[in-house]
Design a protein around this motif. Structure first.
Motif, mmCIF file in Angstrom:
data_model
loop_
_atom_site.group_PDB
_atom_site.id
_atom_site.type_symbol
_atom_site.label_atom_id
_atom_site.label_comp_id
_atom_site.label_asym_id
_atom_site.label_seq_id
_atom_site.Cartn_x
_atom_site.Cartn_y
_atom_site.Cartn_z
ATOM 1 N N GLY A 185 -13.837 -81.912 -45.936
ATOM 2 C CA GLY A 185 -12.783 -81.844 -46.943
ATOM 3 C C GLY A 185 -12.541 -83.122 -47.696
ATOM 4 O O GLY A 185 -13.193 -84.151 -47.486
ATOM 5 N N ASN A 186 -11.545 -83.040 -48.591
ATOM 6 C CA ASN A 186 -11.132 -84.165 -49.423
ATOM 7 C C ASN A 186 -10.464 -85.246 -48.584
ATOM 8 O O ASN A 186 -10.108 -85.016 -47.425
ATOM 9 C CB ASN A 186 -10.147 -83.686 -50.491
ATOM 10 N N GLN A 220 -15.013 -86.562 -48.502
ATOM 11 C CA GLN A 220 -16.122 -86.270 -49.405
ATOM 12 C C GLN A 220 -15.591 -85.689 -50.721
ATOM 13 O O GLN A 220 -14.938 -84.658 -50.726
ATOM 14 C CB GLN A 220 -17.091 -85.265 -48.769
ATOM 15 N N ARG A 221 -15.915 -86.347 -51.808
ATOM 16 C CA ARG A 221 -15.494 -85.860 -53.128
ATOM 17 C C ARG A 221 -16.627 -85.130 -53.847
ATOM 18 O O ARG A 221 -16.374 -84.256 -54.671
ATOM 19 C CB ARG A 221 -15.024 -87.022 -54.000
ATOM 20 N N GLU A 222 -17.863 -85.495 -53.567
ATOM 21 C CA GLU A 222 -18.993 -84.940 -54.294
ATOM 22 C C GLU A 222 -19.967 -84.250 -53.342
ATOM 23 O O GLU A 222 -19.946 -84.466 -52.129
ATOM 24 C CB GLU A 222 -19.716 -86.037 -55.081
ATOM 25 N N ASN A 247 -13.382 -77.457 -50.377
ATOM 26 C CA ASN A 247 -13.560 -77.165 -51.803
ATOM 27 C C ASN A 247 -15.031 -76.854 -52.077
ATOM 28 O O ASN A 247 -15.874 -76.957 -51.183
ATOM 29 C CB ASN A 247 -13.052 -78.312 -52.700
ATOM 30 N N ASN A 248 -15.317 -76.477 -53.308
ATOM 31 C CA ASN A 248 -16.677 -76.016 -53.620
ATOM 32 C C ASN A 248 -17.724 -77.116 -53.498
ATOM 33 O O ASN A 248 -18.885 -76.845 -53.189
ATOM 34 C CB ASN A 248 -16.737 -75.353 -54.998
ATOM 35 N N ARG A 249 -17.351 -78.358 -53.734
ATOM 36 C CA ARG A 249 -18.317 -79.450 -53.603
ATOM 37 C C ARG A 249 -18.743 -79.604 -52.137
ATOM 38 O O ARG A 249 -19.917 -79.836 -51.833
ATOM 39 C CB ARG A 249 -17.738 -80.781 -54.120
ATOM 40 N N PHE A 274 -13.297 -73.068 -49.567
ATOM 41 C CA PHE A 274 -12.288 -72.880 -50.615
ATOM 42 C C PHE A 274 -12.963 -73.030 -51.974
ATOM 43 O O PHE A 274 -13.852 -73.862 -52.121
ATOM 44 C CB PHE A 274 -11.185 -73.923 -50.473
ATOM 45 N N ASP A 275 -12.565 -72.252 -52.935
ATOM 46 C CA ASP A 275 -13.069 -72.236 -54.318
ATOM 47 C C ASP A 275 -14.320 -71.357 -54.422
ATOM 48 O O ASP A 275 -15.294 -71.580 -53.695
ATOM 49 C CB ASP A 275 -13.447 -73.624 -54.863
#
Length: 329
Positions: A185-186, A220-222, A247-249, A274-275
């Motif tokens: 995750g973020n 992780q952002r990317e 998230n999708n990334r 998610f996403d």
């Protein structure tokens, strides 16, 4: 009273015309004078009003500002399309900015948009200090927050059911028999990442599956970062049998890591994320879906209310809209 070009000229010891030439980037002004004028402008907090020549007193620029954190994420493209759809109905245009999750960049961007006299601003805030988004700080320009709630200020916002969606997806993995469920995750400071991690933890507790900190990777952002984190988890002596991705990334990163390790998507760890994303329906992945366009539409509609374009009460209290999620398999 706001700082004027004459105030800057007086402090710098030059004429107002010279200040104007410096602000326009006129190369004929000496370097020494340019430095003196810019230092005076910075000291006084002066910002050039880019559209003053074209505005009537009390007039409208017909512009809305939209500030997001990561244009590389398709979520924000969908959000922007939702905002533009509503803006177009009101003959408005959208000025889009990307902060890269940098609060300082956000502050500068917001100040620039206000200086250009946008009619209103929709912001996905990058940090936890939202003091620059108050009505006083924005000179009365209305603001609506999207995807993340206000902190320390009162304003309209549109959110996703981050907690509920993460809880439902994780519960689905646990119900399928998984006991070693990893989290990608973020950073914890990002509201969406924090809420989705909270939903993940609650679902584990409710399912009788204990949280194993060794299976948690946050930050992780990317996609490439997520792929590296997933590969690290897959290399453990006792690797996870499932991933929940915030998230999708992170979902794409996990899928890539699984494919590189196993040579296929099927037969490896289960993935829920998610996403929604393009081609997700062709992959063995459970998705927490929602209408990203709707977030933008609702945010723009709330902003229109504040602008008085829908006969709204300007004294209405701040409103919070939550967009529901659904599990897509």
């Amino acid at each position: 009273m706001p700082t004027t070009i004459r105030d800057v000229a007086a402090l710098a010891g030059v004429s107002p015309m010279t200040v104007s030439r410096v602000m326009r980037g006129d190369a004929k002004v000496s370097a020494e004078t340019r430095t003196r004028v810019r230092e005076a402008a910075q000291k006084l907090g002066y910002r050039r009003n880019e559209l003053a020549r074209n505005l009537r007193v009390g007039g409208s620029t017909g512009l809305l500002g939209l500030v997001v954190t990561n244009l590389g994420n398709p979520f924000y493209s969908r959000l922007a399309l939702g905002v533009e759809a509503v803006a177009a109905r009101h003959s408005l245009r959208v000025v889009l900015g990307n902060t890269g999750e940098d609060p300082r960049s956000e502050r500068e961007m917001i100040a620039d948009l206000v200086g250009r006299q946008v009619d209103g601003v929709i912001v996905v805030p990058a940090g936890s200090d939202h003091s620059h988004l108050t009505a006083e700080a924005l000179g009365g320009v209305p603001v609506v927050l999207a995807a993340r709630p206000p902190i320390g200020i009162s304003t309209d916002c549109v959110l996703v059911d981050d907690f509920g969606g993460a809880r439902a997806a994780t519960a689905k993995l646990a119900a399928a028999g998984h006991r070693r469920i990893a989290f990608l995750g973020n950073p914890p400071a990002v509201y969406t990442g924090a809420e989705r991690f909270r939903g993940f933890c609650v679902a584990l507790e409710e399912s009788g599956v204990g949280l194993d900190d060794r299976l948690v990777r946050r930050g992780q952002r990317e996609t490439a970062e997520a792929e590296a984190a997933a590969a690290e988890l897959l290399a453990l002596d006792d690797p996870p049998t499932a991933f929940f991705c915030a998230n999708n990334r992170n979902t794409l990163g996990a899928l890539r890591a699984i494919h590189l390790r196993t040579g296929a998507f099927d037969g490896g760890p289960a993935v829920a994320g998610f996403d929604d994303f393009e081609l997700a329906d062709l992959l063995p992945v459970t998705v927490v879906g929602y209408d990203a366009d709707e977030i933008g539409r609702r945010a723009a509609e709330l902003l229109m209310d504040r602008l008085g374009r829908a006969d709204a009460d300007h004294d209405m209290p701040p409103r919070r809209v939550v967009i529901p999620t659904e599990i897509i398999t």
